[in-house]
Write a protein that holds these residues in place. Structure first.
Motif, PDB file in Angstrom:
ATOM      1  N   ASP A 135       8.785  31.284   7.780  1.00 13.35           N
ATOM      2  CA  ASP A 135       9.628  30.237   8.330  1.00 13.35           C
ATOM      3  C   ASP A 135       8.885  29.569   9.474  1.00 13.35           C
ATOM      4  N   ILE A 157      17.605  25.566   7.791  1.00 12.16           N
ATOM      5  CA  ILE A 157      18.806  26.047   8.464  1.00 12.16           C
ATOM      6  C   ILE A 157      18.859  25.376   9.834  1.00 12.16           C
ATOM      7  N   TYR A 160      18.566  27.290  13.809  1.00 12.73           N
ATOM      8  CA  TYR A 160      18.312  28.695  13.496  1.00 12.73           C
ATOM      9  C   TYR A 160      17.605  29.449  14.610  1.00 12.73           C
ATOM     10  N   THR A 171      15.047  25.382  11.309  1.00 12.40           N
ATOM     11  CA  THR A 171      13.954  26.188  10.769  1.00 12.40           C
ATOM     12  C   THR A 171      13.884  25.968   9.265  1.00 12.40           C
TER      13      THR A 171
END
Length: 179
Positions: A135, A157, A160, A171
């Protein structure tokens, strides 16, 4: 810092090797956070605190959960690092997470991140892993690297993880299937 391919070396560090390199790895991690990289820490991050994180990571390396590669240039200067964290659940042992891909600010933009990522991918394949995930902060320069290295975007997301200043940022997750 010299990135001459003739002097660049990427070494696999075992647990004692990570422990021995913790101060240099800590300085590298602190440099990344100072430059705004969202790698799990808030600013300010001191070299000593960052080195402590690497000493803890050494225990994970000794346990066979975390693998660390370090890139050195001319004269042995530490220029970058990347880690692979293997999943430990019985139904996930085919995969791992790429984490803490760090390149010193003075060495960026010259292919070192790509070389470290390739070393981690090759190492993961050698361990029998077939799937990698990672990520990164959405919109970060790292996204271009991952896409150009064949990683597929899985999704984003919102909010995040916080950036080093403490502001929640989106992220994006990426994955790569290994042959």
């Amino acid at each position: 810092m010299d990135l001459d391919p003739g002097t660049l070396r990427i070494d696999l560090l075992d647990g004692p090797g990570v422990r021995a390199a913790a101060d240099g790895l800590g300085a590298l991690l602190a440099d990344a956070v100072r430059d705004g990289a969202s790698v799990g820490f808030l600013a300010p991050l001191g070299d000593a605190e960052a080195a402590g994180w690497w000493r803890d990571a050494a225990a994970q390396a000794e346990a066979g959960v975390r693998t660390v590669w370090a890139a050195h240039g001319a004269g042995g200067a530490l220029l970058g690092a990347v880690t692979l964290v293997r999943a430990t659940a019985p139904n996930q042992r085919h995969r791992g997470d790429i984490a803490k891909l760090l390149v010193h600010t003075s060495a960026r933009g010259r292919g070192l991140g790509r070389a470290l990522l390739a070393a981690a991918e090759e190492g993961a394949a050698g361990l029998g892993l077939t799937l990698l995930v990672l990520d990164t902060e959405t919109g970060s320069p790292a996204e271009h690297l991952y896409r150009s290295a064949g990683w597929a975007r899985a999704g984003t997301i919102p909010g995040y993880a916080a950036d080093p200043a403490g502001r929640p940022r989106p992220t994006t997750y990426y994955y790569k299937t290994l042959a």
